[in-house]
Design an enzyme around this catalytic site. Sequence first.
Site, PDB file in Angstrom:
ATOM      1  N   GLU A   9       0.820  -1.224   0.000  1.00 42.94           N
ATOM      2  CA  GLU A   9       0.000   0.000   0.000  1.00 42.94           C
ATOM      3  C   GLU A   9       0.851   1.269   0.000  1.00 42.94           C
ATOM      4  O   GLU A   9       0.364   2.343   0.358  1.00 42.94           O
ATOM      5  CB  GLU A   9      -0.953   0.017   1.210  1.00 42.94           C
ATOM      6  CG  GLU A   9      -1.861  -1.191   1.348  1.00 42.94           C
ATOM      7  CD  GLU A   9      -2.898  -1.349   0.235  1.00 42.94           C
ATOM      8  OE1 GLU A   9      -2.894  -0.551  -0.722  1.00 42.94           O
ATOM      9  OE2 GLU A   9      -3.702  -2.289   0.319  1.00 42.94           O
ATOM     10  N   HIS A  34      -2.771   2.400   8.284  1.00 35.56           N
ATOM     11  CA  HIS A  34      -3.903   1.652   7.734  1.00 35.56           C
ATOM     12  C   HIS A  34      -4.138   0.415   8.587  1.00 35.56           C
ATOM     13  O   HIS A  34      -3.185  -0.237   8.999  1.00 35.56           O
ATOM     14  CB  HIS A  34      -3.578   1.245   6.291  1.00 35.56           C
ATOM     15  CG  HIS A  34      -4.493   0.208   5.726  1.00 35.56           C
ATOM     16  ND1 HIS A  34      -5.862   0.395   5.621  1.00 35.56           N
ATOM     17  CD2 HIS A  34      -4.248  -1.042   5.242  1.00 35.56           C
ATOM     18  CE1 HIS A  34      -6.399  -0.698   5.079  1.00 35.56           C
ATOM     19  NE2 HIS A  34      -5.446  -1.579   4.851  1.00 35.56           N
ATOM     20  N   HIS A  54      -7.467  -2.751   9.850  1.00 38.68           N
ATOM     21  CA  HIS A  54      -8.753  -3.406   9.592  1.00 38.68           C
ATOM     22  C   HIS A  54      -9.522  -3.565  10.906  1.00 38.68           C
ATOM     23  O   HIS A  54      -9.815  -4.686  11.313  1.00 38.68           O
ATOM     24  CB  HIS A  54      -8.525  -4.800   8.990  1.00 38.68           C
ATOM     25  CG  HIS A  54      -7.661  -4.846   7.764  1.00 38.68           C
ATOM     26  ND1 HIS A  54      -7.024  -6.001   7.349  1.00 38.68           N
ATOM     27  CD2 HIS A  54      -7.347  -3.895   6.842  1.00 38.68           C
ATOM     28  CE1 HIS A  54      -6.342  -5.757   6.238  1.00 38.68           C
ATOM     29  NE2 HIS A  54      -6.509  -4.489   5.907  1.00 38.68           N
ATOM     30  N   GLU A 111     -17.408  12.394  22.778  1.00 35.52           N
ATOM     31  CA  GLU A 111     -16.177  13.088  22.377  1.00 35.52           C
ATOM     32  C   GLU A 111     -15.797  12.937  20.903  1.00 35.52           C
ATOM     33  O   GLU A 111     -14.833  13.544  20.452  1.00 35.52           O
ATOM     34  CB  GLU A 111     -15.026  12.646  23.280  1.00 35.52           C
ATOM     35  CG  GLU A 111     -15.311  13.144  24.691  1.00 35.52           C
ATOM     36  CD  GLU A 111     -14.192  12.979  25.679  1.00 35.52           C
ATOM     37  OE1 GLU A 111     -13.122  12.502  25.299  1.00 35.52           O
ATOM     38  OE2 GLU A 111     -14.426  13.335  26.832  1.00 35.52           O
ATOM     39  N   HIS A 143     -13.097  -2.822   3.601  1.00 33.71           N
ATOM     40  CA  HIS A 143     -11.677  -3.188   3.723  1.00 33.71           C
ATOM     41  C   HIS A 143     -11.089  -2.724   5.061  1.00 33.71           C
ATOM     42  O   HIS A 143     -10.549  -3.529   5.807  1.00 33.71           O
ATOM     43  CB  HIS A 143     -10.875  -2.607   2.549  1.00 33.71           C
ATOM     44  CG  HIS A 143      -9.423  -2.959   2.581  1.00 33.71           C
ATOM     45  ND1 HIS A 143      -8.689  -3.296   1.460  1.00 33.71           N
ATOM     46  CD2 HIS A 143      -8.533  -3.017   3.606  1.00 33.71           C
ATOM     47  CE1 HIS A 143      -7.446  -3.566   1.796  1.00 33.71           C
ATOM     48  NE2 HIS A 143      -7.325  -3.406   3.105  1.00 33.71           N
TER      49      HIS A 143
HETATM   50  P1  13P Z   1       0.804  -5.396   3.173  1.00 34.26           P
HETATM   51  O1  13P Z   1       1.169  -6.688   3.876  1.00 34.26           O
HETATM   52  O2  13P Z   1       1.363  -5.338   1.787  1.00 34.26           O
HETATM   53  O3  13P Z   1       1.178  -4.205   4.022  1.00 34.26           O
HETATM   54  O4  13P Z   1      -0.776  -5.380   2.989  1.00 34.26           O
HETATM   55  C1  13P Z   1      -1.634  -5.459   4.070  1.00 34.26           C
HETATM   56  C2  13P Z   1      -2.947  -4.785   3.840  1.00 34.26           C
HETATM   57  O5  13P Z   1      -3.637  -4.468   4.776  1.00 34.26           O
HETATM   58  C3  13P Z   1      -3.367  -4.509   2.446  1.00 34.26           C
HETATM   59  O6  13P Z   1      -4.394  -3.571   2.411  1.00 34.26           O
HETATM   60 ZN    ZN Z   2      -5.629  -3.596   4.257  1.00 36.88          ZN
END
Ligand code: 13P
Ligand code: ZN
Length: 271
Positions: A116, A139, A141, A169, A210
Amino acid sequence: MKDISTAPFLKKMCSTASNMYRLGWDERNGGNISLLLDESEVSEYIDTIRVIRTIPTGFRADSLIGKYFLVTGTGKYFKNVEGDPENNLGIIRIAEDGTTAELLWGYSDGGKFTSELPSHLMSHMARLSVNPENRVIMHSHPTNTLAMNYVHELDEKKFTHTLWEMCTECIVVFPDGVGVLPWMLCGTNEIGMATAEKMKEFRLVVWGMHGIYGAGKDLDETFGLIETVEKAAQIYMLTAHLPRKNTIKDSEMQELAEYFGVDYRKDFLNL
Ligand code: 13P
Ligand code: ZN
């Protein structure tokens, strides 16, 4: 040269990845982090003249030429970062051509930066253009944020409004709201450009079905933004199927934002 394992930036990156893993936000290799470093802090620990390898990035990042980043490796598990940072992380510098990363430390098994990287570096460029203090793109999840994507409309105003309603808050922590992208193919320059476009306006961007991106001046601030969204999403997921008896009114959210003096998205309230 000082021992890099004692570098505050490395220690903080490790503890942040561990916390994200512990909270269930980053299963397997899920998630990635990039941290902008100053040349002065990097050169205390590594020889910045010695380039281990060069790796093409596949996109232009001209405004980042000469800049240093500590970046998680692709395919690497967040749970392993703290125990073996040199394998799971890397320090790169954007080369003079703007399209090559010079590896200065890390990815010791021959690996490379996160898939990413386009979203990270393009978001760094976008955030730096509106806030020169920005240093982190993150980033992950997070479970409830992701769950909410399946049962809530993926509309920026509605999504932000629901989150703001879930904890008092929220409007103070992310008054600029949450940008939302539809499902897109991850790891591409296209999702990178779309994320960066949103990052000019928002410090938080949901990637439909995602995960989420956050941006901030340091690892704690960025972590805290995602943590607050995730908490609100958790309250939503715990209550969405139950009859609602009480809510925070829009006039009360306005009162909060004004009392705490934050510049909020007035158009995201229904006043
Ligand atoms: P990477 O292992 O390449 O960082 O990817 C993980 C991910 O969350 C892809 O969106
Ligand atoms: Zn991801």
